[in-house]
Design a protein around this motif. Structure first.
Motif, PDB file in Angstrom:
ATOM      1  N   LEU A  96       0.817  -1.211   0.000  1.00 36.83           N
ATOM      2  CA  LEU A  96       0.000   0.000   0.000  1.00 36.83           C
ATOM      3  C   LEU A  96       0.852   1.262   0.000  1.00 36.83           C
ATOM      4  O   LEU A  96       0.525   2.245  -0.671  1.00 36.83           O
ATOM      5  CB  LEU A  96      -0.943  -0.011   1.198  1.00 36.83           C
ATOM      6  N   LEU A  97       1.944   1.263   0.742  1.00 34.48           N
ATOM      7  CA  LEU A  97       2.847   2.405   0.792  1.00 34.48           C
ATOM      8  C   LEU A  97       3.452   2.693  -0.580  1.00 34.48           C
ATOM      9  O   LEU A  97       3.481   3.845  -1.019  1.00 34.48           O
ATOM     10  CB  LEU A  97       3.954   2.149   1.812  1.00 34.48           C
ATOM     11  N   CYS A  98       3.916   1.656  -1.252  1.00 40.13           N
ATOM     12  CA  CYS A  98       4.541   1.838  -2.564  1.00 40.13           C
ATOM     13  C   CYS A  98       3.538   2.326  -3.600  1.00 40.13           C
ATOM     14  O   CYS A  98       3.877   3.144  -4.458  1.00 40.13           O
ATOM     15  CB  CYS A  98       5.173   0.530  -3.037  1.00 40.13           C
ATOM     16  N   LEU A  99       2.311   1.845  -3.539  1.00 39.68           N
ATOM     17  CA  LEU A  99       1.316   2.265  -4.531  1.00 39.68           C
ATOM     18  C   LEU A  99       0.798   3.673  -4.284  1.00 39.68           C
ATOM     19  O   LEU A  99       0.624   4.447  -5.231  1.00 39.68           O
ATOM     20  CB  LEU A  99       0.136   1.294  -4.544  1.00 39.68           C
ATOM     21  N   THR A 100       0.554   4.029  -3.040  1.00 35.55           N
ATOM     22  CA  THR A 100      -0.090   5.310  -2.760  1.00 35.55           C
ATOM     23  C   THR A 100       0.893   6.457  -2.550  1.00 35.55           C
ATOM     24  O   THR A 100       0.786   7.487  -3.202  1.00 35.55           O
ATOM     25  CB  THR A 100      -0.993   5.192  -1.525  1.00 35.55           C
ATOM     26  N   ILE A 101       1.845   6.289  -1.677  1.00 32.72           N
ATOM     27  CA  ILE A 101       2.738   7.402  -1.333  1.00 32.72           C
ATOM     28  C   ILE A 101       3.908   7.503  -2.297  1.00 32.72           C
ATOM     29  O   ILE A 101       4.237   8.585  -2.778  1.00 32.72           O
ATOM     30  CB  ILE A 101       3.214   7.262   0.124  1.00 32.72           C
ATOM     31  N   LEU A 102       4.550   6.370  -2.609  1.00 33.05           N
ATOM     32  CA  LEU A 102       5.711   6.400  -3.503  1.00 33.05           C
ATOM     33  C   LEU A 102       5.320   6.408  -4.977  1.00 33.05           C
ATOM     34  O   LEU A 102       6.165   6.650  -5.836  1.00 33.05           O
ATOM     35  CB  LEU A 102       6.623   5.203  -3.208  1.00 33.05           C
ATOM     36  N   LYS A 103       4.055   6.102  -5.277  1.00 32.29           N
ATOM     37  CA  LYS A 103       3.503   6.118  -6.634  1.00 32.29           C
ATOM     38  C   LYS A 103       4.345   5.315  -7.625  1.00 32.29           C
ATOM     39  O   LYS A 103       4.663   5.764  -8.713  1.00 32.29           O
ATOM     40  CB  LYS A 103       3.329   7.548  -7.123  1.00 32.29           C
ATOM     41  N   MET A 104       4.684   4.099  -7.205  1.00 26.84           N
ATOM     42  CA  MET A 104       5.446   3.196  -8.074  1.00 26.84           C
ATOM     43  C   MET A 104       4.494   2.468  -9.018  1.00 26.84           C
ATOM     44  O   MET A 104       3.298   2.373  -8.759  1.00 26.84           O
ATOM     45  CB  MET A 104       6.202   2.174  -7.225  1.00 26.84           C
ATOM     46  N   GLU A 105       5.043   1.962 -10.113  1.00 29.17           N
ATOM     47  CA  GLU A 105       4.241   1.168 -11.037  1.00 29.17           C
ATOM     48  C   GLU A 105       3.953  -0.193 -10.412  1.00 29.17           C
ATOM     49  O   GLU A 105       4.708  -0.692  -9.580  1.00 29.17           O
ATOM     50  CB  GLU A 105       4.989   0.976 -12.348  1.00 29.17           C
ATOM     51  N   GLY A 106       2.865  -0.798 -10.854  1.00 28.41           N
ATOM     52  CA  GLY A 106       2.409  -2.053 -10.267  1.00 28.41           C
ATOM     53  C   GLY A 106       3.428  -3.167 -10.332  1.00 28.41           C
ATOM     54  O   GLY A 106       3.612  -3.914  -9.377  1.00 28.41           O
ATOM     55  N   ILE A 107       4.111  -3.311 -11.474  1.00 23.84           N
ATOM     56  CA  ILE A 107       5.077  -4.405 -11.620  1.00 23.84           C
ATOM     57  C   ILE A 107       6.266  -4.220 -10.675  1.00 23.84           C
ATOM     58  O   ILE A 107       6.778  -5.178 -10.102  1.00 23.84           O
ATOM     59  CB  ILE A 107       5.543  -4.561 -13.089  1.00 23.84           C
TER      60      ILE A 107
END
Length: 79
Positions: free
Chosen positions: A27-38
């Motif tokens: 959740l942190l990587c997707l929302t705050i860091l805005k990383m791509e899904g892969i």
């Protein structure tokens, strides 16, 4: 009924919080860091593979035995 409890730290809250690390990291990587899904998936996969060996102190032999036992249970229940 078979009830098996795995509590490696002998503290339920601590064990649950360590088990929640991959979910929170996802959740942190997707929302705050805005990383791509892969990329998020690769980071989480590395954490998921790293955690049993270095945090729960399981070696490969113990994990293979569990996989083998689960395979026997699945074969026993399948028609």
């Amino acid at each position: 009924m078979l009830v098996s409890t795995f509590d490696p730290f002998h503290n339920l809250a601590l064990s649950a919080s360590v088990a929640a690390i991959p979910i929170l990291l996802f959740l942190l990587c997707l929302t705050i860091l805005k990383m791509e899904g892969i990329h998020v998936d690769l980071v989480n996969l590395s954490i998921i593979l790293w955690k049993p060996k270095y945090i729960f102190l399981l070696n490969g032999r113990e994990m293979k035995i569990e996989k083998h036992s689960a395979g026997k249970v699945i074969k026993a229940w399948s028609p």
